[in-house]
Design a protein around this motif. Structure first.
Motif, mmCIF file in Angstrom:
data_model
loop_
_atom_site.group_PDB
_atom_site.id
_atom_site.type_symbol
_atom_site.label_atom_id
_atom_site.label_comp_id
_atom_site.label_asym_id
_atom_site.label_seq_id
_atom_site.Cartn_x
_atom_site.Cartn_y
_atom_site.Cartn_z
ATOM 1 N N LEU A 55 39.108 45.491 46.343
ATOM 2 C CA LEU A 55 38.918 44.150 46.903
ATOM 3 C C LEU A 55 40.177 43.686 47.633
ATOM 4 C CD1 LEU A 55 36.996 42.434 43.967
ATOM 5 C CD2 LEU A 55 36.055 43.132 46.176
ATOM 6 N N ASP A 56 41.351 43.973 47.068
ATOM 7 C CA ASP A 56 42.619 43.615 47.713
ATOM 8 C C ASP A 56 42.815 44.381 49.017
ATOM 9 O OD1 ASP A 56 43.175 41.890 45.631
ATOM 10 O OD2 ASP A 56 44.534 43.290 44.598
ATOM 11 N N ILE A 57 42.475 45.670 49.001
ATOM 12 C CA ILE A 57 42.604 46.499 50.205
ATOM 13 C C ILE A 57 41.701 45.958 51.312
ATOM 14 C CG2 ILE A 57 42.033 48.781 51.157
ATOM 15 C CD1 ILE A 57 43.101 49.954 48.469
ATOM 16 N N LEU A 58 40.465 45.620 50.964
ATOM 17 C CA LEU A 58 39.548 45.052 51.952
ATOM 18 C C LEU A 58 40.047 43.685 52.431
ATOM 19 C CD1 LEU A 58 36.138 46.103 50.379
ATOM 20 C CD2 LEU A 58 37.044 46.862 52.578
ATOM 21 N N GLN A 59 40.633 42.905 51.522
ATOM 22 C CA GLN A 59 41.169 41.588 51.884
ATOM 23 C C GLN A 59 42.321 41.738 52.865
ATOM 24 O OE1 GLN A 59 39.721 38.704 50.577
ATOM 25 N NE2 GLN A 59 40.897 37.679 52.168
ATOM 26 N N GLY A 75 41.143 42.022 56.212
ATOM 27 C CA GLY A 75 40.479 40.841 56.726
ATOM 28 C C GLY A 75 39.005 40.721 56.385
ATOM 29 N N VAL A 76 38.558 41.429 55.347
ATOM 30 C CA VAL A 76 37.146 41.387 54.950
ATOM 31 C C VAL A 76 37.049 40.842 53.534
ATOM 32 C CG1 VAL A 76 35.090 42.763 54.513
ATOM 33 C CG2 VAL A 76 36.565 43.341 56.412
ATOM 34 N N SER A 77 36.198 39.859 53.356
ATOM 35 C CA SER A 77 35.963 39.309 52.024
ATOM 36 C C SER A 77 34.677 39.889 51.458
ATOM 37 C CB SER A 77 35.844 37.789 52.080
ATOM 38 O OG SER A 77 37.069 37.230 52.447
ATOM 39 N N VAL A 78 34.789 40.498 50.300
ATOM 40 C CA VAL A 78 33.640 41.087 49.615
ATOM 41 C C VAL A 78 33.646 40.561 48.191
ATOM 42 C CG1 VAL A 78 32.578 43.250 48.889
ATOM 43 C CG2 VAL A 78 33.855 43.185 51.003
ATOM 44 N N SER A 79 32.489 40.213 47.687
ATOM 45 C CA SER A 79 32.422 39.737 46.301
ATOM 46 C C SER A 79 32.437 40.926 45.353
ATOM 47 C CB SER A 79 31.156 38.909 46.097
ATOM 48 O OG SER A 79 30.020 39.740 46.133
ATOM 49 N N LYS A 80 32.773 40.652 44.096
ATOM 50 C CA LYS A 80 32.765 41.718 43.090
ATOM 51 C C LYS A 80 31.363 42.294 42.924
ATOM 52 C CE LYS A 80 36.708 40.959 40.152
ATOM 53 N NZ LYS A 80 37.192 40.975 38.787
ATOM 54 N N GLY A 81 30.353 41.445 43.032
ATOM 55 C CA GLY A 81 28.967 41.900 42.914
ATOM 56 C C GLY A 81 28.573 42.856 44.024
ATOM 57 N N GLU A 82 28.996 42.549 45.259
ATOM 58 C CA GLU A 82 28.711 43.437 46.386
ATOM 59 C C GLU A 82 29.393 44.783 46.195
ATOM 60 O OE1 GLU A 82 28.280 41.701 50.709
ATOM 61 O OE2 GLU A 82 29.850 40.611 49.624
ATOM 62 N N LEU A 137 42.264 53.809 41.839
ATOM 63 C CA LEU A 137 42.146 52.400 42.201
ATOM 64 C C LEU A 137 41.161 51.699 41.279
ATOM 65 C CD1 LEU A 137 41.783 52.791 46.078
ATOM 66 C CD2 LEU A 137 43.850 52.178 44.827
ATOM 67 N N THR A 138 41.410 50.445 41.009
ATOM 68 C CA THR A 138 40.448 49.626 40.275
ATOM 69 C C THR A 138 39.594 48.884 41.304
ATOM 70 O OG1 THR A 138 41.897 47.701 40.201
ATOM 71 C CG2 THR A 138 42.093 49.296 38.378
ATOM 72 N N SER A 139 38.539 48.261 40.844
ATOM 73 C CA SER A 139 37.702 47.467 41.746
ATOM 74 C C SER A 139 38.516 46.338 42.371
ATOM 75 C CB SER A 139 36.494 46.907 41.006
ATOM 76 O OG SER A 139 35.643 47.951 40.621
ATOM 77 N N ASP A 140 39.415 45.752 41.610
ATOM 78 C CA ASP A 140 40.278 44.696 42.148
ATOM 79 C C ASP A 140 41.194 45.240 43.246
ATOM 80 O OD1 ASP A 140 39.228 42.665 40.553
ATOM 81 O OD2 ASP A 140 40.671 43.033 38.932
ATOM 82 N N ASP A 141 41.673 46.479 43.074
ATOM 83 C CA ASP A 141 42.495 47.104 44.113
ATOM 84 C C ASP A 141 41.695 47.258 45.407
ATOM 85 O OD1 ASP A 141 44.696 47.381 42.419
ATOM 86 O OD2 ASP A 141 44.104 49.412 41.789
#
Length: 165
Positions: free
Chosen positions: A117-121, A124-131, A111-115
């Motif tokens: 982030l998409d999985i968390l999205q 229903g959870v929003s996480v920033s790239k920095g977090e 998985l990439t970091s974007d993947d």
């Protein structure tokens, strides 16, 4: 979140069979039987009418399982010529179990970091790239952040939504 809960949710999300669980533990360096794996996944009622797992899984066994999962999914990595392979000693880390879960599943599933982030999205959870970057950092780094149970639980929920529909 207990280590057994992590194991149960990961097994469900990725539809891992019992025989594969035994193989993954073996690849991680722990010999186990199908019955022992079932005991790690099964809850029973205790004297106070509370449900608890028959056998608790400690951090060392969970880390061995996650290391075996990486090998199971990606194959054994061949050392480069002239390169000495470092000895991995599970359980010697001070890393939070949730951080370890995210890092090792990220590696195993490529998985990439974007993947992530998409999985968390999807959960229903929003996480920033920095977090996310702070969670994936090495222990001791100045920007390292421990991953809370909420993120780990929602990551596993998002994996379930992605891989099981």
């Amino acid at each position: 979140m207990e280590n057994n809960d992590i194991l149960v949710r990961l097994r469900y999300a990725l539809d891992i069979k019992n025989s594969d669980m035994v193989e993954i533990f073996k690849l991680g360096g722990i010999e186990t039987t199908k019955e022992e794996v079932l005991d790690l996944l099964t809850k029973t009622v205790n004297e106070e009418d509370e449900k608890e797992y028959i056998n608790k899984i400690n951090n060392i066994k969970l880390e061995a399982f996650l290391n075996g999962f990486i090998t199971f999914k990606r194959g054994k990595q061949e050392p480069k010529p002239g390169h000495v392979e470092p000895q991995v000693q599970p359980g010697k880390t001070t890393e939070c179990v949730n951080n370890m879960l995210l890092k090792k599943v990220k590696i195993a599933l490529a998985l990439t970091s974007d993947d992530i982030l998409d999985i968390l999205q999807e959960a229903g959870v929003s996480v920033s790239k920095g977090e996310l970057s702070a969670i994936l950092r090495k222990v001791g780094h100045k920007n390292y952040k421990e991953c809370g149970d909420r993120y780990a639980r929602n990551f596993l929920k998002g994996l379930t939504l992605r891989y099981r529909g």
